[in-house]
Scaffold this motif. Sequence first.
Motif, PDB file in Angstrom:
ATOM      1  N   UNK A  21      -1.584  53.865 -66.501  1.00 46.83           N
ATOM      2  CA  UNK A  21      -1.284  52.635 -67.234  1.00 46.83           C
ATOM      3  C   UNK A  21       0.175  52.611 -67.697  1.00 46.83           C
ATOM      4  N   UNK A  22       0.662  53.772 -68.190  1.00 47.90           N
ATOM      5  CA  UNK A  22       2.041  53.819 -68.673  1.00 47.90           C
ATOM      6  C   UNK A  22       3.025  53.527 -67.551  1.00 47.90           C
ATOM      7  N   UNK A  23       2.665  53.946 -66.300  1.00 49.54           N
ATOM      8  CA  UNK A  23       3.537  53.673 -65.167  1.00 49.54           C
ATOM      9  C   UNK A  23       3.629  52.192 -64.869  1.00 49.54           C
ATOM     10  N   UNK A  24       2.502  51.480 -64.988  1.00 48.50           N
ATOM     11  CA  UNK A  24       2.482  50.035 -64.767  1.00 48.50           C
ATOM     12  C   UNK A  24       3.319  49.330 -65.828  1.00 48.50           C
ATOM     13  N   UNK A  25       3.164  49.764 -67.073  1.00 44.52           N
ATOM     14  CA  UNK A  25       3.939  49.160 -68.162  1.00 44.52           C
ATOM     15  C   UNK A  25       5.431  49.368 -67.929  1.00 44.52           C
ATOM     16  N   UNK A  26       5.802  50.568 -67.517  1.00 48.72           N
ATOM     17  CA  UNK A  26       7.217  50.851 -67.236  1.00 48.72           C
ATOM     18  C   UNK A  26       7.749  49.942 -66.136  1.00 48.72           C
ATOM     19  N   UNK A  27       6.952  49.752 -65.093  1.00 47.83           N
ATOM     20  CA  UNK A  27       7.377  48.885 -63.990  1.00 47.83           C
ATOM     21  C   UNK A  27       7.530  47.436 -64.460  1.00 47.83           C
ATOM     22  N   UNK A  28       6.612  46.996 -65.315  1.00 51.54           N
ATOM     23  CA  UNK A  28       6.708  45.628 -65.846  1.00 51.54           C
ATOM     24  C   UNK A  28       7.992  45.473 -66.656  1.00 51.54           C
ATOM     25  N   UNK A  29       8.339  46.490 -67.441  1.00 45.04           N
ATOM     26  CA  UNK A  29       9.566  46.436 -68.239  1.00 45.04           C
ATOM     27  C   UNK A  29      10.789  46.409 -67.338  1.00 45.04           C
ATOM     28  N   UNK A  30      10.765  47.195 -66.258  1.00 41.38           N
ATOM     29  CA  UNK A  30      11.887  47.180 -65.299  1.00 41.38           C
ATOM     30  C   UNK A  30      12.086  45.780 -64.720  1.00 41.38           C
ATOM     31  N   UNK A  31      10.962  45.117 -64.405  1.00 41.85           N
ATOM     32  CA  UNK A  31      11.038  43.767 -63.828  1.00 41.85           C
ATOM     33  C   UNK A  31      11.605  42.787 -64.844  1.00 41.85           C
ATOM     34  N   UNK A  32      11.113  42.857 -66.072  1.00 40.28           N
ATOM     35  CA  UNK A  32      11.624  41.958 -67.109  1.00 40.28           C
ATOM     36  C   UNK A  32      13.105  42.187 -67.352  1.00 40.28           C
ATOM     37  N   UNK A  33      13.530  43.435 -67.399  1.00 38.71           N
ATOM     38  CA  UNK A  33      14.955  43.749 -67.588  1.00 38.71           C
ATOM     39  C   UNK A  33      15.803  43.214 -66.441  1.00 38.71           C
ATOM     40  N   UNK A  34      15.250  43.276 -65.229  1.00 43.92           N
ATOM     41  CA  UNK A  34      15.974  42.786 -64.060  1.00 43.92           C
ATOM     42  C   UNK A  34      16.175  41.276 -64.115  1.00 43.92           C
ATOM     43  N   UNK A  35      15.228  40.571 -64.733  1.00 46.76           N
ATOM     44  CA  UNK A  35      15.289  39.109 -64.789  1.00 46.76           C
ATOM     45  C   UNK A  35      16.073  38.572 -65.985  1.00 46.76           C
ATOM     46  N   UNK A  36      16.581  39.475 -66.833  1.00 46.89           N
ATOM     47  CA  UNK A  36      17.373  39.034 -67.980  1.00 46.89           C
ATOM     48  C   UNK A  36      18.623  38.300 -67.494  1.00 46.89           C
ATOM     49  N   UNK A  37      18.848  37.062 -67.949  1.00 51.60           N
ATOM     50  CA  UNK A  37      20.014  36.287 -67.502  1.00 51.60           C
ATOM     51  C   UNK A  37      21.316  36.978 -67.881  1.00 51.60           C
ATOM     52  N   UNK A  38      22.280  36.853 -67.014  1.00 44.13           N
ATOM     53  CA  UNK A  38      23.618  37.378 -67.279  1.00 44.13           C
ATOM     54  C   UNK A  38      24.626  36.255 -67.066  1.00 44.13           C
ATOM     55  N   UNK A  39      24.800  35.448 -68.116  1.00 45.32           N
ATOM     56  CA  UNK A  39      25.703  34.308 -68.028  1.00 45.32           C
ATOM     57  C   UNK A  39      25.009  33.036 -67.632  1.00 45.32           C
ATOM     58  N   UNK A  40      24.031  33.114 -66.751  1.00 40.83           N
ATOM     59  CA  UNK A  40      23.252  31.946 -66.339  1.00 40.83           C
ATOM     60  C   UNK A  40      21.835  32.398 -66.036  1.00 40.83           C
ATOM     61  N   UNK A  41      20.921  31.433 -65.942  1.00 41.42           N
ATOM     62  CA  UNK A  41      19.518  31.759 -65.699  1.00 41.42           C
ATOM     63  C   UNK A  41      19.377  32.506 -64.381  1.00 41.42           C
ATOM     64  N   UNK A  42      18.530  33.515 -64.390  1.00 40.72           N
ATOM     65  CA  UNK A  42      18.374  34.370 -63.222  1.00 40.72           C
ATOM     66  C   UNK A  42      16.992  34.199 -62.619  1.00 40.72           C
ATOM     67  N   UNK A  43      16.948  33.945 -61.311  1.00 41.70           N
ATOM     68  CA  UNK A  43      15.698  33.805 -60.585  1.00 41.70           C
ATOM     69  C   UNK A  43      15.702  34.746 -59.395  1.00 41.70           C
ATOM     70  N   UNK A  44      14.567  35.382 -59.138  1.00 41.34           N
ATOM     71  CA  UNK A  44      14.459  36.297 -58.011  1.00 41.34           C
ATOM     72  C   UNK A  44      13.075  36.184 -57.395  1.00 41.34           C
ATOM     73  N   UNK A  45      12.995  36.406 -56.108  1.00 42.93           N
ATOM     74  CA  UNK A  45      11.705  36.425 -55.430  1.00 42.93           C
ATOM     75  C   UNK A  45      11.088  37.811 -55.573  1.00 42.93           C
ATOM     76  N   UNK A  46       9.791  37.895 -55.281  1.00 38.38           N
ATOM     77  CA  UNK A  46       9.107  39.187 -55.355  1.00 38.38           C
ATOM     78  C   UNK A  46       9.745  40.176 -54.387  1.00 38.38           C
ATOM     79  N   UNK A  47      10.158  39.704 -53.230  1.00 38.89           N
ATOM     80  CA  UNK A  47      10.793  40.577 -52.246  1.00 38.89           C
ATOM     81  C   UNK A  47      12.126  41.114 -52.762  1.00 38.89           C
ATOM     82  N   UNK A  48      12.893  40.236 -53.376  1.00 37.81           N
ATOM     83  CA  UNK A  48      14.186  40.665 -53.929  1.00 37.81           C
ATOM     84  C   UNK A  48      14.001  41.685 -55.046  1.00 37.81           C
TER      85      UNK A  48
END
Length: 258
Positions: A1-28
Amino acid sequence: MSGVISKAIYILNLLVPQGSEKEMSATEISRELAMPVQSVHRILHSLSEHGFVSQDKKSKKYKLGLSVMKYGFLMWDSLMLRSLARPIMAELSQKTKETVYLATRENREGVYIDAIDSPQILKISEPIGLRLPLYIGASNRAILAYLPQKVQEAILTNVNWDSIPSLIPLTKEYIQKDIEIIRSRGYAVTSGEATDGTTGIGAPIFSFDNTVIGSLNVAGPSIRFTPEKIEIFSQQAKKYANMISKELGYRNRMKRSQ
């Protein structure tokens, strides 16, 4: 479970906007984090169900959802509450000549996070950081009364009422009736529950999204809290609590959680 939570946090951190709204596909996202695309899809689906990410129907790309914004604003409210409330507390203390407390909720407890002592020799002086269950004392019941009903029920269920840290007997039925009274008049009044010989008056403080996040409280020796004083102090507590709520962006009193 902790591994899944860590992965979810990595995804959320990746989607944090940097200057403008950030969008990514599942593949990206999969490529960027070196994570199996099937895992990414499963985690994104769960995050989407809870509003932490949203998907554009045309591009199929994901971005941070409104839940992230909601929790961010609530954290900001918590950090801002004390600094915004302090001058208002000082004015209320000058008006009442009694001790004024600022309380907030932490899980099932209410916590004093600031206080301005009464200038009078005989006064109430509880320590900052004092914690009590949300069903004990005016400062806490003023918060409890405006929580969603399901949350209230969870807090009041399975309580051993014979061993709670209250100086007078309390029951679930009594608290539930008092909640109705608090909601009808907009403030809580208790005497001798947390400290012998004291009376407290608590008024709720609301956030921008109609969430109750704390209370403003006037407390003092019961001998000074005559019915006339209680009426005056309760209206003042409501007035100044509402001033703090407005500073936090609260506007519509008709949309409180039922």
